[in-house]
Design an enzyme around this catalytic site. Structure first.
Site, PDB file in Angstrom:
ATOM      1  N   CYS A  35      -3.929   3.109  -2.900  1.00 59.28           N
ATOM      2  CA  CYS A  35      -5.175   2.488  -2.417  1.00 59.28           C
ATOM      3  C   CYS A  35      -6.410   3.251  -2.878  1.00 59.28           C
ATOM      4  CB  CYS A  35      -5.176   2.371  -0.891  1.00 59.28           C
ATOM      5  SG  CYS A  35      -5.227   3.960  -0.049  1.00 59.28           S
ATOM      6  N   ASP A  37      -7.850   5.787  -1.402  1.00 53.49           N
ATOM      7  CA  ASP A  37      -8.628   6.401  -0.324  1.00 53.49           C
ATOM      8  C   ASP A  37      -8.488   7.925  -0.363  1.00 53.49           C
ATOM      9  OD1 ASP A  37      -9.104   3.815   0.346  1.00 53.49           O
ATOM     10  OD2 ASP A  37      -8.276   3.903   2.356  1.00 53.49           O
ATOM     11  N   CYS A  64     -10.607   3.239   3.921  1.00 56.36           N
ATOM     12  CA  CYS A  64     -10.552   2.031   4.749  1.00 56.36           C
ATOM     13  C   CYS A  64     -10.870   2.338   6.218  1.00 56.36           C
ATOM     14  CB  CYS A  64      -9.155   1.424   4.645  1.00 56.36           C
ATOM     15  SG  CYS A  64      -7.912   2.394   5.511  1.00 56.36           S
ATOM     16  N   CYS A 108      -2.130   5.185   6.274  1.00 54.12           N
ATOM     17  CA  CYS A 108      -3.444   5.815   6.491  1.00 54.12           C
ATOM     18  C   CYS A 108      -3.287   7.019   7.427  1.00 54.12           C
ATOM     19  CB  CYS A 108      -4.434   4.818   7.085  1.00 54.12           C
ATOM     20  SG  CYS A 108      -4.438   3.210   6.271  1.00 54.12           S
TER      21      CYS A 108
END
Ligand code: FES
Length: 153
Positions: A35, A37, A64, A108
């Protein structure tokens, strides 16, 4: 339907401990390969009664909603903990402290755990404690392998 519970939304809208610690004792930067991040986590460590206590934790996250919320709650969870306690914090505890995460967003919380462990590792390296760090990493690897094995059986 909103997949995020109110606690996640609160930590995203009002993240705690955003920023940097100029004279941080440990800094961990991690990124997620798929992703993109990135979380950078800063810790300040104080010695108290022979224990190494995380007195401050801050973060900067480019990511995010959940990466920001998990960074925020992770900094809250580790403040006041010893280095040893911080090293045992798992992403599941981070997710639980937020009231749970959508399955697709569990990675995450792994990123937040990794950032914390990278900051502690940085602290240990700066203090010449690579040997202890290697022991902890070996133990943790063995534990994860045992967990994986037990799930297969
Ligand atoms: Fe990758 Fe949240 S989508 S950390």
């Amino acid at each position: 339907m909103n997949p995020y519970n109110p606690k996640i939304v609160d930590h995203f809208m009002h993240p705690r401990n955003v920023g940097e610690i100029a004279d941080a004792d440990g800094i961990g930067t991690v990124g997620h390969p798929s992703c993109g991040d990135i979380i950078r986590l800063f810790i300040k460590v104080e010695k108290l009664n022979g224990k190494r206590i995380i007195s401050q934790a801050k973060f900067k996250t480019f990511g995010c909603t959940t990466a920001i919320a998990t960074s925020s709650i992770a900094t809250e969870l580790i403040k006041g903990k010893t280095i040893e306690e911080a090293l045992t914090l798992k992403n599941a505890e981070v997710a639980k402290a937020l009231g749970g995460l959508p399955t697709i967003k569990m990675h995450c919380s792994v990123l937040a755990e990794d950032a914390l462990k990278a900051a502690v590792a940085d602290y240990l390296k700066k203090n010449g404690e690579e040997k202890y760090l290697n022991e902890v990493q070996t133990q943790s690897q063995k534990h994860e392998e045992a967990e994986l094995l037990s799930r297969r059986i």
